[in-house]
Design an enzyme around this catalytic site. Structure first.
Site, PDB file in Angstrom:
ATOM      1  CG  ASP A 199      -2.017   1.186   1.249  1.00 17.27           C
ATOM      2  OD1 ASP A 199      -2.393   1.410  -0.023  1.00 17.27           O
ATOM      3  OD2 ASP A 199      -2.461   1.527   2.066  1.00 17.27           O
ATOM      4  CG  ASP A 216      -0.294   1.342   7.607  1.00 17.54           C
ATOM      5  OD1 ASP A 216      -0.402   0.180   8.179  1.00 17.54           O
ATOM      6  OD2 ASP A 216      -1.181   2.106   7.228  1.00 17.54           O
TER       7      ASP A 216
END
Length: 324
Positions: A199, A216
Site C-alpha cells: 500500500d 504502515d
C-alpha cells in the site's frame, strides 16, 4: 449489535498500553485510520509512541507476526522502516481483553515532493533497498495478490450489497467483467512475486530532508515489485509520468535491478485497486467510522461515477498512458 471497536475506550487503550509496561503520560490522541484503530501518546519519560489495535478477525496472529518479523528483518538490514517495539521476551504482538495490539515508536516526517527529482531518486533508492531484502524469501501467512480472484471477490461483495439499483448492477457487472477479461491483467506472473509493502502511497512515506522512511505495512502482501511503485506516479500526465518514473528507477537501481518488464502491469494493478477499494468500503459499512468518513458511498451518484471511472480504466488497459 455494537461494533467491536466501540469497546475501545480511552481507558481501555491506557490499560492495554500499561499492561506491557509502558506508561502513558496522558490520554492518547486518535490518528486517521479506518481499518484498525491507531493512536499516538507520550510515555512518562517523554517518548513518543503509536499504538495500533488490529481489526478483530481480519488477520490471523500468524499473519500479523509475519508482518512484524518482516519489519524487523528490514530494520536489521538497515532499510528505513518503523518496526514494532518488542518486550523483554521479544514479543511484538500483544493482547488485552478482546484486542490485539502493537506499539511502534512514532516517526514524524513529510511526504516526498513528486516534482522534486532528488526526492524521487531517494524514494526509488529506499524501494530498491526494500526489495533487495524482500525478494530473499516469501510470506507464508500473508495474502498473495490474485488479479482475477481478488476482483471476483470484490464484485460479489458490491453486488450483494444494497447500494446499487438494477441498472447500476448491470453496468457494474459488465465493466468489471470487461476488466477481468483484459489480457494485461492475466500477465501477472505468480512466480515473480515478492514480499511488498502493498500500500505504498505518499501517505505511507515520511521524510526528513531527502531521507525517507516507509511506514504502515499492514497490507504487506506477495505481489509484483511494481505494486510498491505505481501508486507514486501521476494518473493523467504522460510527460510527468515518464520523468518521475525515470528518476525513481535511477534511485532504485542503486540498490536493486529494476523490473522493467513489470511496467506493463501498472494499469491492471490500478484497475484492481479501484475495484477492491470500493468493495472494502462496502464491507466495512457496519463500522461507525466508515459512514462518518465516506457518507457519499450511500448516494446513487457515487455509483454512477464509480462505474464511469472503471469504464475509463478499461480504456487505459487497452492503451496505457505510458504508451501515449
Amino acid at each position: 449489535m455494537p461494533h467491536p471497536f466501540s469497546a475501545l475506550s480511552p481507558d481501555m487503550v491506557m490499560s492495554a498500553v500499561e499492561s506491557v509496561g509502558v506508561w502513558p503520560a496522558g490520554e492518547p490522541f486518535a490518528l486517521n485510520s479506518y481499518e484498525n484503530r491507531v493512536l499516538m501518546f507520550r510515555d512518562d519519560e517523554g517518548g513518543r509512541w503509536v499504538v495500533k489495535f488490529y481489526r478483530p478477525a481480519r488477520w490471523t496472529n500468524e499473519a500479523i507476526q509475519e508482518e512484524h518479523d518482516f519489519l524487523q528483518e528490514l530494520k536489521d538490514a538497515q532499510v528505513p522502516v518503523v518496526a514494532p517495539w518488542r518486550n523483554d521476551v521479544n514479543s511484538s504482538l500483544h493482547t488485552f481483553q478482546q484486542f490485539r495490539f502493537a506499539l511502534f515508536p512514532q516517526y514524524a516526517g513529510q511526504a516526498p515532493e513528486l516534482d522534486n527529482p532528488s526526492h524521487l531518486f531517494a524514494l526509488g533508492e529506499v524501494l530498491g533497498c526494500l526489495h533487495s531484502v524482500s525478494c530473499k524469501k516469501a510470506f507464508q501467512y500473508r495474502a498473495r495478490l490474485s488479479f482475477e480472484g481478488g476482483i471476483a471477490d470484490a464484485e460479489e461483495r458490491v453486488l450483494s450489497s444494497r447500494w446499487l439499483n438494477k441498472h447500476q448492477q448491470r453496468a457494474y457487472r459488465q465493466v468489471v467483467q470487461k476488466i477481468v477479461r483484459q489480457p494485461s491483467g492475466h500477465a501477472i506472473d505468480q512466480t515473480t512475486m515478492i514480499r511488498t509493502h502493498g500500500d505504498c502511497h505518499l501517505g505511507n512515506v515520511l521524510g526528513r530532508d531527502e531521507s525517507f522512511t516507509l511506514v504502515d505495512f499492514d497490507d504487506c502482501i506477495m505481489a509484483p515489485a511494481i505494486q510498491d511503485i505505481w501508486m507514486l506516479l501521476p494518473v493523467n500526465d504522460p510527460t510527468s509520468w515518464r520523468v518521475q518514473l525515470s528518476e525513481i528507477i535511477e534511485g532504485y537501481e542503486e540498490a536493486h535491478p529494476f523490473p522493467h518488464e513489470q511496467v506493463a502491469l501498472i494499469e491492471p494493478l490500478r484497475a484492481y485497486r479501484l475495484v477492491r477499494h470500493t468493495a472494502w468500503l462496502v464491507s466495512r459499512w457496519n463500522d461507525p467510522a466508515f459512514p462518518r468518513a465516506f457518507p457519499w458511498l450511500a448516494e446513487s451518484g457515487y455509483w454512477d461515477q464509480h462505474i464511469r471511472q472503471l469504464e475509463q480504466q478499461c480504456l487505459q488497459l487497452e492503451k496505457p498512458i505510458w504508451l501515449a
